[in-house]
Design a protein around this motif. Structure first.
Motif, short mmCIF file in Angstrom:
data_model
loop_
_atom_site.label_atom_id
_atom_site.label_comp_id
_atom_site.label_asym_id
_atom_site.label_seq_id
_atom_site.Cartn_x
_atom_site.Cartn_y
_atom_site.Cartn_z
N LEU A 90 -10.65 -5.47 -3.71
CA LEU A 90 -11.12 -4.51 -2.72
C LEU A 90 -10.33 -4.76 -1.45
O LEU A 90 -10.38 -5.86 -0.90
CB LEU A 90 -12.62 -4.69 -2.45
CG LEU A 90 -13.19 -3.87 -1.29
CD1 LEU A 90 -13.10 -2.37 -1.56
CD2 LEU A 90 -14.64 -4.27 -0.99
N VAL A 91 -9.58 -3.77 -0.99
CA VAL A 91 -8.78 -3.90 0.22
C VAL A 91 -9.44 -3.09 1.33
O VAL A 91 -9.45 -1.86 1.29
CB VAL A 91 -7.33 -3.41 0.01
CG1 VAL A 91 -6.52 -3.57 1.30
CG2 VAL A 91 -6.66 -4.18 -1.13
N THR A 92 -10.01 -3.77 2.32
CA THR A 92 -10.58 -3.05 3.46
C THR A 92 -9.47 -2.75 4.46
O THR A 92 -8.51 -3.50 4.58
CB THR A 92 -11.69 -3.87 4.14
OG1 THR A 92 -11.11 -5.00 4.81
CG2 THR A 92 -12.72 -4.35 3.13
N GLY A 96 -4.63 1.34 6.85
CA GLY A 96 -3.93 0.73 7.96
C GLY A 96 -2.53 0.29 7.56
O GLY A 96 -2.12 0.41 6.40
N PHE A 97 -1.81 -0.24 8.52
CA PHE A 97 -0.41 -0.63 8.32
C PHE A 97 -0.28 -1.71 7.24
O PHE A 97 0.33 -1.49 6.18
CB PHE A 97 0.15 -1.12 9.66
CG PHE A 97 1.52 -1.71 9.61
CD1 PHE A 97 2.48 -1.25 8.71
CD2 PHE A 97 1.87 -2.74 10.49
CE1 PHE A 97 3.76 -1.80 8.68
CE2 PHE A 97 3.14 -3.28 10.46
CZ PHE A 97 4.08 -2.83 9.56
N VAL A 98 -0.86 -2.87 7.45
CA VAL A 98 -0.74 -3.96 6.48
C VAL A 98 -1.51 -3.61 5.21
O VAL A 98 -1.04 -3.88 4.10
CB VAL A 98 -1.26 -5.28 7.09
CG1 VAL A 98 -1.16 -6.41 6.06
CG2 VAL A 98 -0.46 -5.66 8.33
N SER A 103 -1.80 -2.97 -0.56
CA SER A 103 -2.36 -2.21 -1.68
C SER A 103 -1.27 -1.73 -2.63
O SER A 103 -1.41 -1.81 -3.86
CB SER A 103 -3.15 -1.01 -1.15
OG SER A 103 -4.25 -1.42 -0.37
N LEU A 104 -0.17 -1.22 -2.08
CA LEU A 104 0.94 -0.77 -2.91
C LEU A 104 1.54 -1.92 -3.72
O LEU A 104 1.83 -1.77 -4.92
CB LEU A 104 2.03 -0.14 -2.04
CG LEU A 104 1.73 1.24 -1.44
CD1 LEU A 104 2.80 1.63 -0.43
CD2 LEU A 104 1.63 2.29 -2.55
N VAL A 113 -6.86 -2.04 -7.75
CA VAL A 113 -6.96 -1.97 -6.29
C VAL A 113 -7.85 -0.81 -5.89
O VAL A 113 -7.65 0.33 -6.33
CB VAL A 113 -5.57 -1.78 -5.63
CG1 VAL A 113 -5.70 -1.82 -4.11
CG2 VAL A 113 -4.58 -2.83 -6.11
N LEU A 114 -8.82 -1.09 -5.04
CA LEU A 114 -9.62 -0.04 -4.44
C LEU A 114 -9.58 -0.21 -2.93
O LEU A 114 -9.77 -1.32 -2.41
CB LEU A 114 -11.08 -0.10 -4.90
CG LEU A 114 -11.99 0.98 -4.30
CD1 LEU A 114 -11.66 2.34 -4.92
CD2 LEU A 114 -13.46 0.65 -4.50
#
Length: 426
Positions: A90-92, A96-98, A103-104, A113-114
């Protein structure tokens, strides 16, 4: 013991002794007293202040904007890993930039990846939406919601079996804290606590990697900055909230057995970057023939930053995720001691901001109209400089991109991205 000999921590042009004219020399006792009072103020502000004012024209997702069979299918599909050895993250702050770049990179190597993002309007939402489309093409779905929404977070953990959380959502920017301090407490402290509350109650608990900041070193006069150095002298509210986050992370690690790793980022730059950063705003204004403001010290000393290219930071983030051990708790109860780590992710090569402008002039083929001013008392510090020996040893972290090479990639992206935008508008 930390093996400092693996990699020189200061291969850059600027040497520590050249920084000394710019360093505040205060008595240790006074610094400790003032920093303690400042942190006490933050806590009082948090508990007794009215609710934070929203960011300008902030779009708060409605409660009914998530949930339902179709939504759950999109969440499950995005979080599904394509590699047998992959992890589910889980990417909060994924828009955003980072967050976008991390995520990519995770998706490309086969991880599930969510994303989660509230798309606030601290800076141009169109850029965040463009990142969202980029991620969608790669198969990453971003749930539109806030980390302060406990019900949403619990639902996400019910639907997807997250093994890791990459927490990058935060209210960024040093100077904006003077305009809207409540937003920093709301996102960087309350939001982080809410996320940790949900994570500690999950079964199984995920391993957590979160973004701290080089700003925690504050008025520290020792260079390069090491993870062993004191961090109780914040120079800004932003820095204070990031330092508070580190303390909160340690408490949840100790009490609930959460595996937690903090990453102190040093001035990250590159394609798809943040418009509020100097390199981005300089590029925009120089191309329009506008004057740019370059700050210096009261004694004429240069402001310098340890500029770190986004691809190098992403490698550090993935290294932290890959070496994170499992949390030891279950359902909110600790069953044993858990991993707790802090790392610097910098470039080890501070560059004066005036030299940054020189490079942009060369790449953009325009002459900057510079207005040199003494840096105001707004929370910014004169320099940053990372010692990355610990990250190199544990994460195999080794930045490879110098500032000119990184800015060349950024400028190419900037010209392509905004020329496309102009054509669409036309």
């Amino acid at each position: 013991m930390e093996n400092i000999g693996i990699i020189p921590s200061t291969p850059g042009k600027l040497k520590p002794d050249k920084y000394q004219p710019y360093i505040h020399r205060l008595r240790l006792s006074k610094l400790t007293l003032w920093s303690s009072m400042f942190l006490a103020f933050i806590l009082l502000f948090f508990f007794f202040s009215p609710p934070a004012a929203p960011l300008p024209a902030a779009a708060t997702p409605r409660r009914d904007s998530w949930g339902g069979p179709d939504w759950e299918k999109r969440v499950s599909k995005s979080a599904r890993k394509s590699s047998s050895s992959g992890i589910t993250v889980l990417v909060t702050g994924a828009a955003g930039f980072v967050g976008c770049h991390v995520s990519l990179a995770l998706k490309r190597r086969g991880d599930g990846v969510l994303g989660l993002d509230n798309f606030n309007r601290y800076y141009d939402v169109n850029l965040k939406r463009a990142r969202q489309k980029l991620l969608a093409r790669a198969g990453v779905f971003i749930v539109e919601g806030d980390i302060n929404d406990s019900a949403l977070l619990r639902k996400l953990f019910d639907v997807a079996p997250f093994t890791h959380v990459m927490h990058l959502a935060a209210q960024a920017g040093v100077r904006y804290a003077m305009q809207n301090p409540g937003s920093y407490v709301h996102s960087n402290i309350a939001g982080f606590v809410n996320l940790l509350q949900v994570c500690k109650s999950a079964n199984p608990q995920p391993a957590i990697v979160y973004a701290s900041s080089s700003s925690v070193y504050g008025l520290n006069s020792k260079v390069p900055f090491s993870e062993k150095d004191r961090t109780d002298q914040p120079a800004s509210l932003y820095a204070a909230t990031k330092k508070a986050g580190e303390g909160i992370a340690h408490a949840y690690n100790h009490i609930y057995g959460l595996s937690i790793t903090g990453l102190r980022f040093f001035t990250v730059y590159g394609p798809w970057g943040r418009p509020d950063m100097a390199y981005f705003s300089f590029t925009k204004d120089m191309l329009k023939g506008k004057q740019i403001t370059v700050f210096e010290g009261s004694d004429g000393g240069s402001v310098a930053r340890d500029f770190t290219y986004i691809d190098d930071v992403v490698k550090g983030c993935l290294g932290a995720l890959d070496t994170a051990k499992k949390s030891t708790g279950s359902g909110g109860k600790k069953k044993g001691s858990a991993q707790y780590r802090i790392y610097n992710l910098g470039n080890t090569s501070p560059v004066p901001v005036s030299e940054l402008v020189d490079i942009l002039e060369k790449l953009l083929k325009v002459k900057a109209k510079r207005k040199v001013m003494v840096m105001p008392r707004n929370g910014d510090v004169m320099f940053t400089h990372a010692n990355i020996s610990r990250a190199h040893r544990d994460l195999n972290y080794m930045p490879t991109t110098d500032l000119e090479a990184g800015l060349r990639k950024f400028v190419k992206w900037y010209l392509d991205f905004y020329s496309v935008s102009k054509n669409k508008s036309a």
